[in-house]
Scaffold this motif. Structure first.
Motif, short mmCIF file in Angstrom:
data_model
loop_
_atom_site.label_atom_id
_atom_site.label_comp_id
_atom_site.label_asym_id
_atom_site.label_seq_id
_atom_site.Cartn_x
_atom_site.Cartn_y
_atom_site.Cartn_z
N GLN A 24 40.36 118.96 -24.58
CA GLN A 24 41.03 119.74 -25.62
C GLN A 24 40.11 119.85 -26.84
O GLN A 24 39.41 118.90 -27.20
CB GLN A 24 42.34 119.08 -26.04
CG GLN A 24 43.39 118.99 -24.93
CD GLN A 24 44.67 118.31 -25.41
OE1 GLN A 24 44.72 117.76 -26.53
NE2 GLN A 24 45.69 118.33 -24.57
N VAL A 25 40.13 121.02 -27.44
CA VAL A 25 39.37 121.26 -28.66
C VAL A 25 40.35 121.78 -29.71
O VAL A 25 40.99 122.82 -29.51
CB VAL A 25 38.23 122.26 -28.44
CG1 VAL A 25 37.47 122.48 -29.75
CG2 VAL A 25 37.28 121.75 -27.35
N LYS A 67 43.87 122.49 -28.27
CA LYS A 67 44.06 123.45 -27.19
C LYS A 67 43.17 123.10 -26.00
O LYS A 67 42.00 122.76 -26.18
CB LYS A 67 43.76 124.87 -27.66
CG LYS A 67 44.75 125.37 -28.70
CD LYS A 67 44.46 126.83 -29.06
CE LYS A 67 45.48 127.34 -30.08
NZ LYS A 67 45.23 128.76 -30.44
N SER A 68 43.75 123.19 -24.77
CA SER A 68 42.98 122.89 -23.56
C SER A 68 41.96 123.98 -23.33
O SER A 68 42.29 125.18 -23.36
CB SER A 68 43.93 122.79 -22.35
OG SER A 68 44.82 121.70 -22.50
N ARG A 69 40.71 123.54 -23.09
CA ARG A 69 39.63 124.53 -22.93
C ARG A 69 38.97 124.46 -21.55
O ARG A 69 38.63 125.49 -20.98
CB ARG A 69 38.60 124.33 -24.03
CG ARG A 69 39.12 124.57 -25.46
CD ARG A 69 39.75 125.95 -25.59
NE ARG A 69 40.17 126.24 -26.96
CZ ARG A 69 40.84 127.33 -27.31
NH1 ARG A 69 41.17 128.23 -26.39
NH2 ARG A 69 41.19 127.53 -28.57
N ARG A 97 30.97 125.23 -20.15
CA ARG A 97 31.82 125.87 -21.16
C ARG A 97 31.75 125.16 -22.52
O ARG A 97 32.36 125.60 -23.49
CB ARG A 97 33.27 125.91 -20.65
CG ARG A 97 33.42 126.71 -19.37
CD ARG A 97 34.87 126.98 -19.06
NE ARG A 97 35.48 127.86 -20.05
CZ ARG A 97 36.79 128.12 -20.10
NH1 ARG A 97 37.60 127.53 -19.22
NH2 ARG A 97 37.28 128.92 -21.02
N SER A 98 30.97 124.07 -22.57
CA SER A 98 30.82 123.39 -23.88
C SER A 98 30.04 124.25 -24.86
O SER A 98 30.18 124.09 -26.08
CB SER A 98 30.12 122.04 -23.69
OG SER A 98 28.77 122.22 -23.26
N LYS A 157 30.50 127.24 -25.58
CA LYS A 157 31.42 128.08 -26.34
C LYS A 157 32.28 127.28 -27.30
O LYS A 157 32.55 127.72 -28.42
CB LYS A 157 32.31 128.87 -25.37
CG LYS A 157 33.30 129.79 -26.06
CD LYS A 157 34.08 130.62 -25.05
CE LYS A 157 35.05 131.57 -25.76
NZ LYS A 157 35.83 132.38 -24.79
N TRP A 158 32.69 126.08 -26.86
CA TRP A 158 33.70 125.36 -27.63
C TRP A 158 33.17 124.16 -28.42
O TRP A 158 33.76 123.76 -29.43
CB TRP A 158 34.83 124.88 -26.70
CG TRP A 158 35.50 126.00 -25.96
CD1 TRP A 158 35.39 126.30 -24.64
CD2 TRP A 158 36.33 126.99 -26.54
NE1 TRP A 158 36.11 127.42 -24.33
CE2 TRP A 158 36.73 127.87 -25.48
CE3 TRP A 158 36.80 127.25 -27.83
CZ2 TRP A 158 37.54 128.96 -25.70
CZ3 TRP A 158 37.64 128.34 -28.03
CH2 TRP A 158 38.00 129.20 -26.97
#
Length: 1007
Positions: free
Chosen positions: A940-941, A944-946, A976-977, A979-980
């Motif tokens: 979660q970031v 929100k779950s990412r 995907r890290s 992006k978030w």
């Protein structure tokens, strides 16, 4: 049974098939006929074989489907090079081994028995332990084993073998017998001049041999034949008990009568034109005095106790509920406008429609017709005569009838006369034989009223404000609703309120009462045939029907009879058998020449299996009380109604009569399920086996296999047209040319592979689409298992598998070992559940295939390079997993399982020989090994779950700080890290807070 697993085929086709079977088994001896059959199989070589040598050769061969006498010396194939397995040799070898072991065990028991017999000793040993009673519906001995038989017996045999491995051992009861009475044997006698007994005995011998070919291991010491006097003695005894209790009685009933053959026909023997299947005569209806069992006395018990059958399919229970057909309503009396005529009683489940009665409909046998005026007698007789032409079924007929000239008074509408009609859609033995004609609210009455040209009267509307719309209806309004304004004091009441009020008023005025009715009818058991159990009654002119004394049972079926197919039952022609003395007065009397419905034989046989050699009673109280209920009953859903219903009735009668059971109070306290005399705890109904079927797309005619080019099985071509035929899967049938001979399948593919294929293709309760092409997959699976066994056989066992427990420490295992240990325990759990409750054999085999594939990916330790670490597991785990795999596979593929177990060698240094795999213990499941090795962690970031990351449980550090560092590293490695969790330059964003939740299942970053 006659009612179960019977192969219905036209007489000529069946005869041809049976004659072929007789030719295959022409060496049948009297010893085989009386239960000492020998399983024979010829192989391509006769070289002596040493016990313990694996049977493998380059190619599978099966030189003959007929079997020669087997000796204790075993054979080996012509080649022993490593290659595909010789399934024929394996099956031959182990069938002989099993036979020798059974003979040795029987001899040992006999030698140690005071009486020198085996049956009582065997039964006693089984009663000393918790029993498990597995039963498949016994077959009619047609002489032909079909794929439906293979399916049900593969299921039954696999369950029995697995239960023995699970510790039940000798307490498993898995019997087999023959539902040997019935019309097909009598037809054979007529058509081929062979006595039904001879025909039946020969077919039994053939089918026993066929059962051995599919490796079915039944308790043949419990074998029974319903046509044997030793069996029908007790069928007659139960009849007398029912008669003594007032549950067996005689009355007139309508039957189908063949006027040429002078015999009674079953409904299925009358064709669509109402003609006899044999003589071609137009079938008539006649009234004969028939014997009945009063099953209606048990209707409420049979209905209510369906709720106790928790392990029966819901659809079967619903079918029984519908057949019993409980209806609550009212019984009304309608006074007849004829001096001396009694009132006509009718039952209705809709008393709220009483104001809508426009006529009464009675059966053509109703006693009120004795009061028909002369002006209407001729047309009534003509109608009754016309109704004699056809079957006894009234369900599909177009409603027809004639006015009787009789009228009744409407009990609630003064000065209203209601006509009485004799009709074809009301039967005399259901309810009162008369119904209220309410065409506005009953579909059959509506159709009959339209036939007569009546105006329809409506008295109930689904919508209280829409009476005009109801009157415009184009059919019967069958739904309950609100009574219309033409219903007197009951107008505007709801149907339920009006029904109660009308019944209350009828009761107060004396013309009606509350009533419960059942659709089920009493069981008609008389058959005007020869090949059945004689009804043990004597008819005396002075005393009436008198029971045969129990000491004179059995009433033996005479064997010196002639069969012409005409003149009724041959028993009537045997003067010396028919004529006898009355047991009561000693005067001249005659035996009853009817025989019993074969459903009677098949409705108590499961009791006799528990005590098959008892000469003094049908079954002992102790053995039946211990052995019942059957733990799992296996058979076709086509027997969901009559056979199961009749079996429940006779079992409940025996229970209530004290023939077995401890009574409701004690059994409820002990928690015995299902209780109340219910005979079957679990019911497993297997679906039919369907064959690949081809039709001409233009004519719809079924095509023979020779008429279809199957050189490319996926693209069949009709030879006569060059076009693709219509293709479907349908129930196997001679007429559809889509049948499969089990012997051919076994000859080509082997019994083990055939069994696996049948069990793997579909769940037991579903239809099975037979596809011979895919059976090769089972052979490949077995070959892969064999290669694993060959590798494992080179490693020493980790101890006596029957005495010690193999439980490795996961802490010292590498990743591959942990995964294999986990998969083994998952497979053990799956198969244990399958054999104990779900019976999902298709899924079980899939798990065995997966475990085998996993074993095959590992490098056997002996073959691994010195520095090789990948895909290498310990010898002990590899050997142990293989042993457990073989144990779990063995119930499903027993001969192959035995061969693999023997190939693995002794399980301990102290043992010089290898005992049967079926003497081992079922594998144990270690639940802790099944726990997920992988953890999926949600990232979660800012709440929100990412995305998610995955890791092995063993990789997660125990220290909190170390956990955060470990999970942070995995999260930032994820694609995907970017992006978030990272900025535009790919650098980690500042983290204000990091939270690890649920042991690493969630990690939350607050940026």
């Amino acid at each position: 049974m006659s009612s179960c697993l019977r192969l219905y085929t036209p007489g000529g086709l069946l005869a041809k098939q049976i004659l072929l079977k007789h030719q295959r088994h022409s060496s049948i001896t009297p010893a085989q006929i009386y239960g000492r059959s020998t399983f024979n199989h010829s192989l391509s070589s006769s070289v002596p074989f040493r016990a313990g040598t694996p049977l493998v050769q380059r190619s599978f061969s099966h030189s003959s489907k007929s079997f020669t006498s087997a000796s204790t010396e075993h054979l080996k194939p012509s080649s022993t090079k490593s290659g595909s397995l010789d399934y024929a040799a394996i099956e031959k070898k182990w069938l002989n081994r099993w036979k020798e072991a059974k003979e040795a065990a029987a001899a040992n028991i006999a030698a140690n028995s005071p009486t020198g017999t085996t049956s009582d000793s065997t039964a006693a040993s089984k009663n000393d332990r918790e029993k498990f009673y597995i039963l498949s519906m016994f077959p009619y001995p047609s002489g032909v084993l079909h794929m439906g038989h293979v399916r049900v017996y593969a299921i039954c045999d696999s369950l029995a073998r697995a239960r023995r491995l699970m510790g039940y051992d000798a307490s498993v009861i898995n019997p087999m017998g023959w539902d040997a009475f019935g019309l097909p044997a009598e037809n054979a006698a007529i058509e081929r001049s062979i006595h039904p007994n001879e025909w039946t005995i020969r077919n039994i011998a053939i089918m026993k041999t066929q059962m051995e070919k599919i490796l079915a291991d039944f308790d043949w010491d419990r074998e029974l034949r319903t046509c044997s006097p030793e069996y029908y003695h007790w069928t007659q005894y139960l009849f007398l008990k029912l008669h003594e209790a007032g549950l067996a009685y005689q009355k007139e009933a309508v039957v189908n009568w063949d006027p040429i053959d002078e015999t009674v026909l079953a409904n299925e023997q009358v064709d669509s034109e109402g003609k006899s299947w044999r003589s071609g005569a137009l079938v008539e209806k006649r009234r004969l005095r028939q014997w009945f069992f009063k099953i209606t006395e048990y209707a409420e018990d049979l209905l209510q106790d369906l709720d106790r059958l928790e392990h029966w399919p819901d659809r079967v229970k619903q079918m029984q509920r519908n057949w019993i057909g409980k209806s609550t309503g009212a019984e009304f009396d309608f006074g007849v406008h004829t001096p001396g005529a009694p009132p006509i009683q009718v039952f209705t489940s809709r008393p709220d429609t009483l104001y809508g009665v426009q006529f009464l409909a009675v059966s053509t046998e109703h006693p009120i017709l004795n009061h028909v005026p002369t002006t209407h007698q001729s047309q009534l007789e003509a109608f009754k005569e016309a109704q004699k032409k056809g079957t006894t079924s009234n369900t599909d007929q177009t409603p027809e009838g004639v006015h009787t000239g009789l009228f009744v008074d409407h009990p609630l509408i003064p000065d209203t006369k209601i006509p009485v009609y004799a009709v074809n859609y009301v039967v005399s033995d259901y309810g009162t034989g008369a119904v209220m004609g309410v065409p506005g609210h009953d579909e059959r009455d509506y159709a009959f009223a339209k036939f007569l040209g009546m105006d329809i009267k409506y008295v109930v509307t689904p919508d209280s404000g829409n009476e005009d719309e109801a009157k415009k209806s184009a059919g019967a309004l069958t739904a309950r609703g609100v009574l219309m304004g033409n219903c007197g004091e009951f107008s505007n009441m709801t149907s339920d309120d009006a029904a109660k009020a009308i019944v209350d008023k009828a009761s107060a005025l004396g013309f009606g009462r509350e009533k419960t009715s059942y659709r089920i009818r009493d069981w008609l058991l008389s058959r005007q045939r020869y090949w059945g159990a004689p009804i043990p009654m004597i008819h005396c002119g002075g005393c009436g029907p008198v029971p045969v004394p129990e000491k004179d049972l059995p009433v033996i079926l005479p064997t010196d009879v002639s069969f012409t197919g005409r003149g009724g039952s041959p028993l009537k022609q045997i003067k010396e058998w028919v004529e006898c003395s009355c047991p009561r007065c000693g005067g001249a009397a005659q035996r009853d020449t009817d025989t019993m419905d074969t459903f009677v034989d098949s409705s108590w046989y499961f009791f006799r299996y528990l005590d098959p050699h008892n000469k003094s009673m049908a079954f002992s109280y102790d053995k039946a009380t211990t052995g019942m209920p059957v733990d799992i009953y296996i058979g076709g859903v086509e027997h969901a109604i009559l056979h199961l219903l009749y079996s429940r009735f006779l079992s409940k009668f025996a229970w209530k009569s004290g023939l077995y059971g401890k009574g409701a109070e004690i059994e409820d306290k002990e928690g015995k399920a299902p209780g109340r005399g219910e005979p079957f705890k679990v019911l497993l109904t297997q679906g039919m086996v369907q064959g690949r079927t081809f039709k001409d797309p233009v004519t719809g005619a079924f095509l023979r296999p020779s008429e279809v080019d199957l050189s490319d099985p996926q693209n069949p071509i009709q030879k006569s047209t060059g076009e693709r035929p219509a293709e479907s899967y349908e129930k196997m049938s001679k007429s559809k040319f889509n049948g499969v001979d089990p012997e051919d399948m076994i000859a080509i593919h082997g019994a083990d592979a055939t069994r696996l294929h049948v069990l793997y293709k579909a769940p037991p309760s579903e239809e099975l689409e037979w596809d011979e092409l895919s059976i090769v997959g089972m052979q490949r699976f077995l070959a892969k298992v064999w290669r694993v066994v060959e590798h494992a056989a080179s490693f020493e066992s980790q101890g006596d598998s029957s005495q010690s427990e193999f439980k490795p420490s996961t802490g010292v295992m590498n990743k591959d070992e942990r995964e294999l240990w986990r998969q083994l325990n998952i497979t053990v759990k799956e198969l244990t559940t399958s054999f104990q409750s779900t019976y999902a054999f298709n899924t079980s085999i899939a798990f065995l295939i997966k475990l085998t594939n996993q074993l095959s990916t590992f490098v056997p330790p002996a073959a691994a390079a010195p520095n090789q670490s990948n895909n290498v597991i310990s010898r002990g785990l590899y050997r142990h997993t293989t042993e457990e795999l073989v144990k779990m596979l063995s119930p499903l593929a027993p001969a192959f399982g035995e061969e693999c177990w023997e190939a693995l060698g002794p399980t301990s240094k102290s043992k010089k020989t290898v005992p049967s795999v079926f003497s081992q213990s079922w594998p144990k499941c270690y639940e802790e090994a099944i726990k997920d090795e992988k953890v999926v962690c949600g990232v979660q970031v800012n709440g929100k779950s990412r995305f998610s990351i995955e890791f092995d449980v063993s990789e997660l550090p125990q220290d909190k700080v170390a956990q955060e560092q470990f999970l942070r590293g995995l999260a930032y490695q994820h694609e995907r890290s970017d992006k978030w969790l990272k900025d535009a330059q790919g650098q980690p964003k500042p983290v204000k807070k990091m939270i690890v939740v649920k042991g690493g299942k969630v990690v939350s970053f607050v940026l």
